[in-house]
Write a protein that holds these residues in place. Structure first.
Motif: not given
Length: 468
Positions: A362-375, A453-461, A463-464
């Motif tokens: 779940c934590v890693r599911a947000y990594f792309e959002s950070y990186l795209k913004a320049g974080i 497979r990792i992307k699917v696990l992150e997306g599923s997590a 949701l929680l």
């Protein structure tokens, strides 16, 4: 006939919950999700809502307005002043939402990792004269607990009053034998929101995540470290546990004591006259400005979320964050992205992995959002980084127990120390940058190439995320 009766009762209960949702729901999207769950998942939808969905700011576990503590301090209504005017908005916010004022002339020492922290704690406990108040989310059997037991025995014999408070779920592994041993030597022990069937639905999702230790109302400790041997020896799965704690001497320690006294009353119904432990006098003329921030599901506002939001939005040059569980809600995520896109140097330091796999995804599911913004996102490779720290602009530091997730910001009882001091900020910034130099800097292109497979696990997590 019995089945019809059960269906009618269920419909009545569901309608009552729906009315409550419409009256007390905070976010329309969340309200709609719970409405769908109640009507599409027979029985389970109602149970899930009772367990996880109720708005505790409307339906409080405890009414803290009915708790009156004698307080000899006049600082609650003082005029606010601070060396750095840019921090004034945050100071006023904390004062308004929690009635905890800015305190002056404190001594603050930042403690890194378990060895340094417990050496300082044991040294301070040895010098206790009047009382020891100790409160932890995790208090578990082991070498540390045994050493504390022996020290407590000695201090009780010297006439020191010791009160110990632990969370009913976080400290589930604490043995009945150890609790009995504590009580036999004269330590008063209470459990906060114990795991009981009668209160299961109303309390299991709301935990006391605070770590507070106060000696004589004059010296206080708070931060991320619990009473567990893994902070000294590490563990087999994650290796060394790294964390940051703080030792505070002065008036701010008295406000940590105030939080303990309130929680002690909530847990056991026993009122400790706060006038016995008046807010400590300043320890030195040129000390630090500190503000203690308590938050919990019984507050009228999401205080800790608002404080983090304020620090992020007020950053002008840089914002550095250490936190193992960053699962941001929309407001926090947008504020982080806005800061980075505005040219502010935003960096996040966290562990390569966490102690819970689903949380890690779940934590890693947000990594792309950070990186795209320049974080800038750094993964610390040496063990588990459990610290909860925010540093900004050489002006403000937050050290405490609150993670950047819904559980800490909405559901748990938490406490942070906000320190307004240029020198401390610069020292902690240098330490942060040194840790970053040892860590792996993620880049967007490489991260996007991770297996599907990792992307699917992150997306599923993901949701929680409201439950983690």
């Amino acid at each position: 006939m019995l089945l019809v009766t059960i269906i009618i009762v269920y419909i009545i209960i569901a309608l009552v919950l729906v009315i409550g949702l419409l009256l007390n729901g905070v976010r329309p999207s969340k309200t709609l999700a719970w409405l769908l769950a109640i009507f599409t998942i027979p029985i389970g939808g109602v149970l899930l809502y009772l367990l996880l969905g109720r708005n505790r700011r409307k339906n409080k576990l405890f009414n803290q307005k009915n708790i009156h503590l004698d307080d000899t301090s006049s600082e609650i209504n003082q005029m606010l002043a601070v060396n750095d005017p840019s921090s004034l908005k945050t100071i006023k916010l904390i004062n308004k939402t929690s009635s905890y004022p800015l305190t002056y002339q404190n001594q603050v020492r930042i403690l890194k990792d378990g060895k340094e922290t417990f050496e300082s704690i044991f040294s301070t406990l040895e010098n206790a004269k009047h009382h020891i108040h100790i409160q932890y989310y995790i208090y578990e059997d082991g070498t540390l607990a045994d050493k504390l037991l022996q020290l407590f025995k000695k201090k009780v014999q010297e006439g020191v009053k010791i009160r110990l408070l632990y969370d009913g779920i976080g400290s589930y592994s604490l043995s009945k034998k150890h609790i009995k041993d504590l009580q036999n030597i004269g330590v008063e022990v209470h459990q906060f929101l114990p795991f009981r069937f009668g209160r299961f639905l109303s309390s299991i999702n709301y935990r006391n995540h605070r770590k507070i230790l106060v000696v004589d109302g004059e010296v206080g400790f708070t931060g991320g470290i619990n009473i567990s041997d893994k902070y000294i020896t590490g563990d087999d799965a994650l290796g060394n546990w790294h964390d940051i704690h703080s030792k505070i001497q002065g008036k701010a320690a008295g406000y940590l004591d105030r939080i303990f006294v309130t929680d002690w009353y909530l847990a056991g119904g026993e009122k400790v006259e706060f006038s016995q432990h008046s807010i400590a006098t300043p320890t030195e003329q040129n000390g630090m400005e500190v503000q203690i921030v308590p938050s919990g599901p019984d507050d009228d506002f999401a205080t800790m979320e608002q404080v983090y939001f304020s620090i992020i939005n007020n950053a002008k040059k840089y914002l550095y964050i250490i936190n193992p569980y960053i699962i941001p809600n929309h407001a926090i995520l947008q504020s982080l992205q806005t800061a980075a896109l505005s040219g502010i140097d935003v960096r996040i330091l966290m562990s390569s992995s966490t102690d819970m796999k689903v949380v890690d995804w779940c934590v890693r599911a947000y990594f792309e959002s950070y990186l795209k913004a320049g974080i800038k996102l750094y993964l610390y490779p040496d063990g588990f980084l459990h610290s909860k720290v925010v540093i900004s602009d050489d002006q403000i530091v937050s050290v405490g127990t609150a993670n950047l997730d819904d559980r800490s910001l909405q559901q748990n009882y938490e406490v942070n120390a906000i320190i307004y001091n240029n020198e401390l900020c610069r020292n902690m910034k240098e330490d942060f940058l040194q840790d970053c130099s040892k860590s792996v800097l993620l880049d967007l292109e490489t991260h996007q190439k991770r297996p599907w497979r990792i992307k699917v696990l992150e997306g599923s997590a993901k949701l929680l995320s409201p439950l983690l």
